[in-house]
Design a protein around this motif. Structure first.
Motif, PDB file in Angstrom:
ATOM      1  N   VAL A 125     -18.525 -32.260 -11.625  1.00 33.87           N
ATOM      2  CA  VAL A 125     -19.259 -31.289 -10.977  1.00 33.87           C
ATOM      3  C   VAL A 125     -19.319 -29.971 -12.346  1.00 33.87           C
ATOM      4  CG1 VAL A 125     -18.423 -31.525  -8.772  1.00 33.87           C
ATOM      5  CG2 VAL A 125     -16.988 -30.100 -10.258  1.00 33.87           C
ATOM      6  N   VAL A 126     -20.070 -28.932 -11.865  1.00 36.52           N
ATOM      7  CA  VAL A 126     -20.385 -27.885 -13.050  1.00 36.52           C
ATOM      8  C   VAL A 126     -19.339 -26.951 -12.672  1.00 36.52           C
ATOM      9  CG1 VAL A 126     -22.237 -26.244 -14.083  1.00 36.52           C
ATOM     10  CG2 VAL A 126     -22.930 -28.594 -13.073  1.00 36.52           C
TER      11      VAL A 126
ATOM     12  N   LEU B 156     -14.267 -27.203 -19.799  1.00 35.75           N
ATOM     13  CA  LEU B 156     -14.340 -26.257 -21.113  1.00 35.75           C
ATOM     14  C   LEU B 156     -12.892 -25.830 -21.356  1.00 35.75           C
ATOM     15  CD1 LEU B 156     -15.812 -25.623 -23.455  1.00 35.75           C
ATOM     16  CD2 LEU B 156     -16.492 -23.559 -22.300  1.00 35.75           C
ATOM     17  N   ALA B 157     -11.938 -25.372 -20.257  1.00 38.47           N
ATOM     18  CA  ALA B 157     -10.601 -25.192 -20.401  1.00 38.47           C
ATOM     19  C   ALA B 157      -9.834 -26.439 -20.830  1.00 38.47           C
ATOM     20  CB  ALA B 157     -10.456 -24.655 -19.102  1.00 38.47           C
TER      21      ALA B 157
ATOM     22  N   VAL C 216     -28.668 -31.373 -16.337  1.00 38.01           N
ATOM     23  CA  VAL C 216     -28.471 -31.161 -17.865  1.00 38.01           C
ATOM     24  C   VAL C 216     -26.885 -30.720 -17.823  1.00 38.01           C
ATOM     25  CG1 VAL C 216     -28.581 -29.733 -19.911  1.00 38.01           C
ATOM     26  CG2 VAL C 216     -30.410 -30.913 -18.700  1.00 38.01           C
ATOM     27  N   LEU C 217     -26.408 -29.834 -16.677  1.00 39.53           N
ATOM     28  CA  LEU C 217     -25.072 -28.936 -16.784  1.00 39.53           C
ATOM     29  C   LEU C 217     -24.093 -30.199 -16.583  1.00 39.53           C
ATOM     30  CD1 LEU C 217     -25.841 -25.788 -15.165  1.00 39.53           C
ATOM     31  CD2 LEU C 217     -25.007 -26.317 -17.400  1.00 39.53           C
ATOM     32  N   ARG C 218     -24.333 -31.105 -15.480  1.00 37.58           N
ATOM     33  CA  ARG C 218     -23.680 -32.131 -15.137  1.00 37.58           C
ATOM     34  C   ARG C 218     -23.419 -33.279 -16.292  1.00 37.58           C
ATOM     35  NH1 ARG C 218     -24.666 -34.099  -9.054  1.00 37.58           N
ATOM     36  NH2 ARG C 218     -23.859 -32.482  -8.068  1.00 37.58           N
ATOM     37  N   ALA C 219     -24.192 -33.403 -17.138  1.00 38.64           N
ATOM     38  CA  ALA C 219     -24.136 -34.170 -18.321  1.00 38.64           C
ATOM     39  C   ALA C 219     -23.335 -33.600 -19.391  1.00 38.64           C
ATOM     40  CB  ALA C 219     -25.368 -34.518 -18.826  1.00 38.64           C
ATOM     41  N   THR C 220     -23.460 -32.207 -19.526  1.00 46.00           N
ATOM     42  CA  THR C 220     -22.460 -31.569 -20.522  1.00 46.00           C
ATOM     43  C   THR C 220     -21.185 -31.536 -19.833  1.00 46.00           C
ATOM     44  OG1 THR C 220     -24.385 -29.921 -20.799  1.00 46.00           O
ATOM     45  CG2 THR C 220     -22.423 -29.107 -21.562  1.00 46.00           C
TER      46      THR C 220
END
Length: 124
Positions: free
Chosen positions: A69-70, A75-76, A19-23
């Protein structure tokens, strides 16, 4: 801890990681979309130039690795691209500087600075 509990925790960890990688990949796509819109402000009549510049960014190996990668880089990148999108019409003379735009720009850069300190370098 029994083997079934360890397997359950392992599967939950793997699911969360997916889920985090998809995000992270989604955030990389949002970044590319924001940069596309920004570039359209600079060269509105030359869509091939915009696509070439976007392709150059999208296929930089470090950008692809960061998108896979997570971490907080994506986000930055979104906050930086959003700030650039807010600045692009002003820099090209298409829109005037208004207090609403300045307020949005401050909020975006402030949010980005909360994510990662390197976003502060986007300040005009």
């Amino acid at each position: 801890m029994g083997p079934t509990r360890a397997a359950l925790l392992s599967s939950q960890y793997l699911r969360a990681q997916r889920v985090l990688r998809a995000t992270s990949a989604l955030l990389a796509g949002v970044t590319l979309a924001l940069i596309y819109l920004s570039l359209r402000c600079f060269v509105p009549r030359r869509p091939r130039v915009v696509f070439l510049a976007l392709a150059l960014l999208a296929f930089i190996p470090q950008y692809v690795l960061t998108a896979a990668v997570v971490n907080n880089e994506n986000l930055a990148y979104v906050f930086s691209a959003w700030a650039f999108l807010l600045l692009a019409p002003v820099l090209t003379g298409q829109r005037p500087v208004t207090w609403q735009r300045c307020l949005w720009l401050g909020a975006v850069i402030g949010g980005g600075g909360a994510v990662k300190m390197t976003v502060w370098y986007v300040l005009p």
